[in-house]
Scaffold this motif. Structure first.
Motif, PDB file in Angstrom:
ATOM      1  N   ARG A 201       0.825  -1.216   0.000  1.00  0.00           N
ATOM      2  CA  ARG A 201       0.000   0.000   0.000  1.00  0.00           C
ATOM      3  C   ARG A 201       0.855   1.261   0.000  1.00  0.00           C
ATOM      4  O   ARG A 201       0.457   2.297  -0.518  1.00  0.00           O
ATOM      5  N   ALA A 202       2.037   1.173   0.587  1.00  0.00           N
ATOM      6  CA  ALA A 202       2.913   2.341   0.639  1.00  0.00           C
ATOM      7  C   ALA A 202       3.563   2.620  -0.711  1.00  0.00           C
ATOM      8  O   ALA A 202       3.951   3.753  -1.005  1.00  0.00           O
ATOM      9  N   SER A 203       3.659   1.588  -1.550  1.00  0.00           N
ATOM     10  CA  SER A 203       4.325   1.752  -2.845  1.00  0.00           C
ATOM     11  C   SER A 203       3.421   2.489  -3.829  1.00  0.00           C
ATOM     12  O   SER A 203       2.202   2.413  -3.758  1.00  0.00           O
ATOM     13  N   ARG A 204       4.051   3.206  -4.758  1.00  0.00           N
ATOM     14  CA  ARG A 204       3.311   3.878  -5.827  1.00  0.00           C
ATOM     15  C   ARG A 204       3.624   3.250  -7.181  1.00  0.00           C
ATOM     16  O   ARG A 204       3.219   3.770  -8.213  1.00  0.00           O
ATOM     17  N   ARG A 205       4.327   2.152  -7.168  1.00  0.00           N
ATOM     18  CA  ARG A 205       4.627   1.440  -8.403  1.00  0.00           C
ATOM     19  C   ARG A 205       3.615   0.318  -8.597  1.00  0.00           C
ATOM     20  O   ARG A 205       3.419  -0.509  -7.714  1.00  0.00           O
ATOM     21  N   GLY A 206       2.987   0.315  -9.747  1.00  0.00           N
ATOM     22  CA  GLY A 206       2.003  -0.713 -10.028  1.00  0.00           C
ATOM     23  C   GLY A 206       0.590  -0.236  -9.738  1.00  0.00           C
ATOM     24  O   GLY A 206       0.345   0.866  -9.266  1.00  0.00           O
ATOM     25  N   VAL A 207      -0.357  -1.131 -10.051  1.00  0.00           N
ATOM     26  CA  VAL A 207      -1.782  -0.851  -9.887  1.00  0.00           C
ATOM     27  C   VAL A 207      -2.297  -1.644  -8.704  1.00  0.00           C
ATOM     28  O   VAL A 207      -2.005  -2.840  -8.572  1.00  0.00           O
ATOM     29  N   CYS A 208      -3.048  -0.978  -7.805  1.00  0.00           N
ATOM     30  CA  CYS A 208      -3.552  -1.680  -6.622  1.00  0.00           C
ATOM     31  C   CYS A 208      -4.577  -2.738  -7.043  1.00  0.00           C
ATOM     32  O   CYS A 208      -5.248  -2.604  -8.071  1.00  0.00           O
ATOM     33  N   ARG A 209      -4.670  -3.767  -6.249  1.00  0.00           N
ATOM     34  CA  ARG A 209      -5.506  -4.915  -6.608  1.00  0.00           C
ATOM     35  C   ARG A 209      -6.970  -4.525  -6.772  1.00  0.00           C
ATOM     36  O   ARG A 209      -7.661  -5.040  -7.645  1.00  0.00           O
ATOM     37  N   GLU A 210      -7.443  -3.598  -5.936  1.00  0.00           N
ATOM     38  CA  GLU A 210      -8.855  -3.197  -6.024  1.00  0.00           C
ATOM     39  C   GLU A 210      -9.185  -2.624  -7.399  1.00  0.00           C
ATOM     40  O   GLU A 210     -10.258  -2.902  -7.952  1.00  0.00           O
ATOM     41  N   GLU A 211      -8.271  -1.841  -7.974  1.00  0.00           N
ATOM     42  CA  GLU A 211      -8.518  -1.252  -9.289  1.00  0.00           C
ATOM     43  C   GLU A 211      -8.513  -2.321 -10.378  1.00  0.00           C
ATOM     44  O   GLU A 211      -9.316  -2.273 -11.318  1.00  0.00           O
ATOM     45  N   ILE A 212      -7.595  -3.282 -10.260  1.00  0.00           N
ATOM     46  CA  ILE A 212      -7.555  -4.373 -11.242  1.00  0.00           C
ATOM     47  C   ILE A 212      -8.848  -5.185 -11.170  1.00  0.00           C
ATOM     48  O   ILE A 212      -9.459  -5.526 -12.191  1.00  0.00           O
ATOM     49  N   GLU A 213      -9.280  -5.487  -9.950  1.00  0.00           N
ATOM     50  CA  GLU A 213     -10.507  -6.273  -9.774  1.00  0.00           C
ATOM     51  C   GLU A 213     -11.730  -5.522 -10.312  1.00  0.00           C
ATOM     52  O   GLU A 213     -12.642  -6.136 -10.864  1.00  0.00           O
ATOM     53  N   ARG A 214     -11.742  -4.190 -10.139  1.00  0.00           N
ATOM     54  CA  ARG A 214     -12.861  -3.415 -10.661  1.00  0.00           C
ATOM     55  C   ARG A 214     -12.908  -3.492 -12.181  1.00  0.00           C
ATOM     56  O   ARG A 214     -13.976  -3.668 -12.781  1.00  0.00           O
ATOM     57  N   GLU A 215     -11.745  -3.367 -12.839  1.00  0.00           N
ATOM     58  CA  GLU A 215     -11.698  -3.453 -14.296  1.00  0.00           C
ATOM     59  C   GLU A 215     -12.166  -4.825 -14.771  1.00  0.00           C
ATOM     60  O   GLU A 215     -12.966  -4.928 -15.708  1.00  0.00           O
ATOM     61  N   VAL A 216     -11.698  -5.873 -14.100  1.00  0.00           N
ATOM     62  CA  VAL A 216     -12.085  -7.236 -14.484  1.00  0.00           C
ATOM     63  C   VAL A 216     -13.584  -7.449 -14.267  1.00  0.00           C
ATOM     64  O   VAL A 216     -14.279  -8.031 -15.114  1.00  0.00           O
ATOM     65  N   SER A 217     -14.081  -6.956 -13.129  1.00  0.00           N
ATOM     66  CA  SER A 217     -15.512  -7.107 -12.824  1.00  0.00           C
ATOM     67  C   SER A 217     -16.372  -6.453 -13.897  1.00  0.00           C
ATOM     68  O   SER A 217     -17.383  -7.029 -14.331  1.00  0.00           O
ATOM     69  N   ILE A 218     -15.976  -5.256 -14.341  1.00  0.00           N
ATOM     70  CA  ILE A 218     -16.758  -4.556 -15.366  1.00  0.00           C
ATOM     71  C   ILE A 218     -16.677  -5.282 -16.703  1.00  0.00           C
ATOM     72  O   ILE A 218     -17.686  -5.475 -17.392  1.00  0.00           O
ATOM     73  N   LEU A 219     -15.484  -5.736 -17.084  1.00  0.00           N
ATOM     74  CA  LEU A 219     -15.331  -6.448 -18.361  1.00  0.00           C
ATOM     75  C   LEU A 219     -16.125  -7.746 -18.381  1.00  0.00           C
ATOM     76  O   LEU A 219     -16.605  -8.177 -19.436  1.00  0.00           O
ATOM     77  N   ARG A 220     -16.254  -8.379 -17.235  1.00  0.00           N
ATOM     78  CA  ARG A 220     -17.027  -9.617 -17.166  1.00  0.00           C
ATOM     79  C   ARG A 220     -18.531  -9.361 -17.297  1.00  0.00           C
ATOM     80  O   ARG A 220     -19.296 -10.272 -17.588  1.00  0.00           O
TER      81      ARG A 220
END
Length: 488
Positions: free
Chosen positions: A60-79
């Protein structure tokens, strides 16, 4: 295939297997700050797909990469989505560092690149592409999904070698489901295409996509960007001010219906902006971009020159940084969010100050009322005390007079007592004297009786009359003597 256990009831489950075991990974198709897209072929079927590798944020402290919640939201919408004008999700894999989305392969390139290669473009052709964009967005909006990143780079062609290429909307990394009654605010998107409510950090909804469609249509018909400034700050200022016009140089061949369509989309107030249904019903879309004037319908429809559109696309590609998503704007978003929190704190402080000021004024008012009441009570008490002092002095004076009267009365009573004693002494002396006189007279009477023994009748009468006369005389003498003594 084995599935990963869910972390929580709402968490997405991804296949915890190596994507390379099931797909042959090929050439790179594109990249962003934290994602790279590569061509791939499914080993079991031989079908081609696009593999989007998304770098996961490791902490959570890192700013490199995409947080899991955002990835899951994108996947949820695409599904949830399945529409001819929207890219399709085929599968999802996860490893230690990445989540891999296996997506429909869209190989026709960007719409604007395709149009820029043409010598000219009619409004009828333009509306056919805008209509496809509207159809895809309409499907999303019926599901309460806002894309929030509509721009030329995310409008792709499935295959450009067909007479009428098929549009696909891609990149749902910023998409959100809009929930009724739930306020959603964020700063994201590409500055050139974001709506004013995003820049102003106001509640967001489906209307933001309609603004972006207005900007895309403006660029498609003119090759010029309506709000683009020399700096990002200038671009955002132009957006919030809705500062744009239809320069004759760019829109001399554009119909009034097309301009009207754009005007009704580039409206700052979201309630007055066209909805997706209203946009689909607009005469420019329903007429297929045909000229509205009778004299224009008799002639060949004007052709829009694509030279400026070609220059626009070349300029965009040449100036495009490695991260062409609005993740570049993340630092600015954090600053604006911090400013919003500070502003909210200032408003809360101002509210508290106003409340405190009201309380102070109320206390002062109460104090003044109490002070006036105490002043009145003090004056009343002072008056009552003065009255009491007067009454006390009056009582003291009366007490003094009464004391003097008592002393005078006491002295008078003493004199009366002494006079009474003298009278009593005189009365006693008189009584003794009378007693002696009565005794003498009794003896004289007795002497008469002895001498007139023969005349009993006359003696008896004389004796009675003498006794009564003596008694009366004695009584009257005693009474007058006593009264006279008392009066003395």
């Amino acid at each position: 295939m084995a599935q990963a256990s869910m972390r929580s009831p709402n968490m997405e489950t991804f296949k915890q297997q190596k994507v390379e075991d099931f797909y042959d990974i090929g050439e790179e198709l594109g990249s962003g700050q934290f994602a790279i897209v590569k061509k791939c072929r499914e080993k079991s079927t031989g079908l081609e797909y696009a593999a989007k590798f998304i770098k996961k944020r490791q902490s959570r402290a890192s700013r490199r990469g995409v947080c899991r919640e955002e990835i899951e939201r994108e996947v949820s919408i695409l599904r949830q989505v399945l529409h001819p004008n929207i890219i399709t999700l085929h599968d999802v894999y996860e490893n230690r560092t990445d989540v891999v989305l296996i997506l429909e392969l869209v190989s026709g390139g960007e719409l604007f690149d395709f149009l820029a290669q043409k010598e000219s473009l009619s409004e009828e052709e333009a509306t056919s592409f805008i209509k496809q964009i509207l159809d895809g967005v309409h499907y999303l909006h019926t599901k309460k999904i806002a894309h929030f990143d509509l721009k030329p780079e995310n409008i792709m062609l499935l295959d450009k070698n067909t007479p009428i290429p098929h549009i696909k909307l891609i990149d749902f990394g910023l998409a959100h489901e809009i929930e009724d009654g739930v306020e959603f605010k964020n700063i994201f998107g590409t500055p050139e295409f974001v709506a004013p409510e995003i820049v102003n950090y106001e509640p967001l909804g489906l209307e933001a996509d309609m603004w972006s469609i207005g900007v895309i249509t403006y660029i498609l018909l003119s090759g010029a960007s309506p709000f683009l400034g020399d700096t990002k700050q200038e671009t955002l200022s132009n957006i919030t001010a809705v500062s744009y016009d239809f320069d004759e140089e760019f829109f001399s061949q554009t119909s009034e219906l097309a301009k009207d369509f754009i005007r009704k989309l580039l409206v700052k107030e979201t309630r007055k902006r066209l909805t997706i249904q209203e946009a689909l019903s607009h005469p420019w879309i329903t007429s297929g971009g045909e000229a509205s004037a009778p004299e224009q319908r008799e002639t060949e429809p004007p052709q829009l020159k694509t030279k400026r559109l070609r220059e626009y696309t070349l300029k965009c590609h040449s100036s495009m940084p490695p991260n062409n998503t609005y993740v570049n704007f993340e630092r600015f978003a954090r600053v604006v969010e911090d400013m919003a929190r500070v502003d909210e704190g200032c408003r809360a402080l101002a509210g508290a100050h106003d409340t405190l000021q009201d309380d102070v004024e109320t206390l002062i008012s109460i104090y003044n009322e109490k002070e006036a009441w105490y002043r009145e009570e003090n004056e009343s008490a002072r008056h009552d005390l003065s009255q009491l002092r007067y009454e006390f002095r009056k009582v003291e004076s009366l007490k003094k007079l009464l004391r003097e009267d008592l002393q005078a009365t006491s002295a008078s009573l003493g004199g009366v007592a002494r006079k009474l004693e003298r009278v009593q002494e005189q009365f006693g002396a008189l009584r003794r004297e009378l007693s002696a006189d009565l005794q003498w007279m009794q003896e004289v009477v007795n002497g008469f009786q002895l001498e007139g023994g023969r005349t009993d009748g006359l003696g008896s009468v004389f004796h009675g009359d003498a006794s009564e006369s003596l008694s009366e005389l004695l009584s009257r003498v005693c009474s007058e003597e006593v009264l006279g003594t008392v009066q003395l």
